[in-house]
Design a protein around this motif. Sequence first.
Motif, short mmCIF file in Angstrom:
data_model
loop_
_atom_site.label_atom_id
_atom_site.label_comp_id
_atom_site.label_asym_id
_atom_site.label_seq_id
_atom_site.Cartn_x
_atom_site.Cartn_y
_atom_site.Cartn_z
N PRO B 187 8.42 5.69 16.19
CA PRO B 187 7.03 5.66 15.73
C PRO B 187 6.91 6.26 14.35
O PRO B 187 7.63 7.19 13.98
CB PRO B 187 6.30 6.51 16.77
CG PRO B 187 7.16 6.48 17.97
CD PRO B 187 8.57 6.34 17.50
N MET B 188 5.96 5.71 13.59
CA MET B 188 5.81 6.11 12.20
C MET B 188 5.33 7.54 12.09
O MET B 188 4.48 7.98 12.84
CB MET B 188 4.79 5.17 11.57
CG MET B 188 4.68 5.31 10.10
SD MET B 188 4.51 3.72 9.33
CE MET B 188 2.86 3.35 9.82
N SER B 189 5.86 8.26 11.13
CA SER B 189 5.36 9.62 10.92
C SER B 189 4.14 9.55 10.02
O SER B 189 3.91 8.56 9.33
CB SER B 189 6.44 10.48 10.26
OG SER B 189 6.68 10.03 8.95
N VAL B 190 3.36 10.62 10.03
CA VAL B 190 2.15 10.65 9.20
C VAL B 190 2.53 10.54 7.73
O VAL B 190 1.86 9.87 6.93
CB VAL B 190 1.36 11.94 9.46
CG1 VAL B 190 0.28 12.13 8.43
CG2 VAL B 190 0.77 11.90 10.85
N SER B 191 3.65 11.18 7.36
CA SER B 191 4.07 11.13 5.96
C SER B 191 4.38 9.70 5.56
O SER B 191 3.97 9.22 4.49
CB SER B 191 5.29 12.02 5.75
OG SER B 191 6.32 11.67 6.63
N MET B 192 5.08 8.98 6.43
CA MET B 192 5.39 7.58 6.12
C MET B 192 4.11 6.77 6.04
O MET B 192 3.94 5.93 5.16
CB MET B 192 6.31 7.01 7.22
CG MET B 192 7.74 7.49 7.14
SD MET B 192 8.67 7.22 8.66
CE MET B 192 8.71 5.46 8.77
N GLY B 193 3.18 7.05 6.97
CA GLY B 193 1.93 6.29 6.98
C GLY B 193 1.16 6.47 5.70
O GLY B 193 0.65 5.50 5.11
N ASN B 194 1.05 7.71 5.24
CA ASN B 194 0.32 7.96 4.00
C ASN B 194 1.00 7.29 2.82
O ASN B 194 0.35 6.73 1.93
CB ASN B 194 0.20 9.47 3.75
CG ASN B 194 -0.80 10.12 4.67
OD1 ASN B 194 -1.62 9.45 5.26
ND2 ASN B 194 -0.72 11.43 4.79
#
Lengths: 351, 447
Positions: B187-194
């Motif tokens: 699952p995507m991390s928040v850092s990757m998402g941003n």
Amino acid sequence: MHIHSSNRGPQDPKDRPNDFDIWITYETILKNKEISTPLAAILALTELVERSDAGTMFELVKALNDGAKVLNERTPNPIGLNAGCELFIAFVTLFPHDSDSFSDLKKELVKQGQKYATEALTYREKIAELALGFIKDDSIILTHSYSRVVMKTLLRAHERKRISVYVTEARPRGLGLRTHDELTAAGIPCTVVLDSAVSYVMDKVDFVLVGSEAVVESGGLINAVGSNQIAIIAKAANIPFYALAESYKFHRLFPLSQYDLPTHNPNILAFPLTPAASSSPNSLQNKNPSIRPANGNEATPEQSRSMTREQIACNPDVDYTRPDLITLVFSDVGSLTPEGVSQYLVGMFAG
Amino acid sequence: MEHSIPNAPKSQKQMTKAERREQQEAQRAAKAAGKAATSQPGASSSTPTPTHRKNASVTGKAAQPSAGTPKKLGKGTDGKQVKGETKEGAHPHPPMDETPRGLRIFSHFGTPKPPAVTKGDIHPAIIRLGLQFAEFKITGANARCIAMLTAFKTVIQAYVTPQNNTLSRHLMTQLSPQITHLVSARPMSVSMGNAIRQLKLDISGSDIDLPEQDAKDALCDTIDNYIRDRIILADQVIQETAGKKIKDGDVILTYARSSVVEKVLLHAWEDGKQFSVIVVDSRPMLEGKALLRSLTAASIPCTYLLLPSLPSVLPHTTSLFVGAHSLHANGAVFSRAGTAMVAMMAKSRNIPVVVCCETYKFAEGIRWDGVSKNELAPTPFPLTSTSNSPSHHNSAIKMNPNLSILSPLYDLTPPSCITAVVTEVGIIPPSSISSIPGALGRATIGA
């Protein structure tokens, strides 16, 4: 308040006159009782801008930083002063440079600095007005030590409402006694409370009102030593704890604990290196003669003793009160919760 | 899902229900098998594992879920099943089922598994990255984000705008399947998402008139700048700021391994500060060992212990420094599982808890617990009794159909346990996180 420093020293060596001027200027400004340390710092730095011969913004900011450093080193209590310095330097750095010549810019800065100082003197009035809404008739207020902004608020409240005040002695400087004298002279019923009797009196009190040296980034308070104790007791007794602070006292410092304060040094509350040091034999010898006459004469059975100068020097002057112990901070920008203080500071200084 | 509780006499009612469920599952399995683009290595029929993504172990066993499984799908079916099951659970003595079960609770957590079939054109760099993510070769919010952005640069350079299309509009459709592939691995991390959100913004804002190569180079430059400004330089500022909070004689406690905290400690040591470090670690990830290696290489005096021994070292600790996976608008810190415990214990003893986190990890939402969204760690235990035991499995644990291993990867530290958050814009209390973007002139948190 326009202050013309009388010290127009020799202009030749760049460092000396500035160094000489800024501390003397600062002290001269401080002689005015109304001006607190951060304001005095701002005025001193304004003076520095006026007399500086820097040609670019970079040089000017550097000169300001140097001046601030000098003030910091020579003052015994750097926190409030630092708040003022940082505020002014941030103001100078962010000031829009659209004036054509640099000297015009400097004049503008000086003007702004002096205007700010004049306006800042009205802050205490504003705060008093704001806090008035929180003071009910027949309130019993507990305050700590001596604070100009608290004095103004109490005197203001006294004009329209009935208040009674408990003030702590605030050892070792005993400034609480000064508060007591001034309040009594104004006709406000006032009693001095021992620092150790705060918890005794707390249940009689409606709320606690203190001034501040600085309000920090965490939303906490730096004030005369003893404030933290009062805040903890107030919290335990569910009594509101209000702090009054002008906005130039907001500081970006973030102490993680009491020992993270800039005023803390290893000497404070340190144990003596050798227990059998020269001081103790003396004190023992002093004890013995005092015991004998007491036993012999029975004149003064309880002689209250005081701490020696050296012992007092091992103790802190200011302490840090955590934000969760503070109910509200009243400032010229409004009444803020401790979290709000941090949001205000971030908005002002971040980015 | 059926209950794996050893049964007493089966009652008619439950038998029928169980049978009905078996039917349901068989149908679902058939459907899933039919949907799969490539062959499912014969696992579907023998065990009900296709419906249980959780049963897959990290070593990429044969029993793999069907292709293209974004978390949502699993959540939908398994979530419903869990609900029904818990209702069933009220009845005593359900029929025992020999087949291994997945998790009965938290089945919505993402599980580690190698990415399944690749649909569409996935760039080899992304395939490699997906594998590295799934096998936990690259861990940590910063590392994953930087690796992902670097892979995207390769993809962008390899991209060719088709006829009658503009780069700014079409590139995103190319990148989306790559992103989905990565998400299916882990699952995507928040850092990757941003970072992806920022990248999308940059792509759509890309100048239409630029020749293709120039546009691609400009995008790669933007990506480089993002990495440099939001991660590398931010870390340097954090090192300086947090370093000021470390004094000679301090004993710094830290948990697992945070790239930022590691940098802070090494930098402070280089600055000449004399302090010692206590590294707290926990299974199954045992990331603290790597941190220990790196700190001792720099000659920092270190102590190493596992989480259960924490109370014994707390009286000697001066402060706690932890990193974060993400920081939420209410001030809560989402970090490696175990951080919350360490923070709570430290706070209860008045030890200052300092979180080091770059602003690009700020998440818009509010989170109150670690249960709503989490991941499972690759455990050393076989998740099912049918899986063969690879080398790192603990053979002392005898697998049992009644035993399911739950090992969440993250947990949430409430803002009340945190003293300060060190970011590149300064030290702030956790309650002020939401005011940072306004101060920086950004529209949203984590922009």
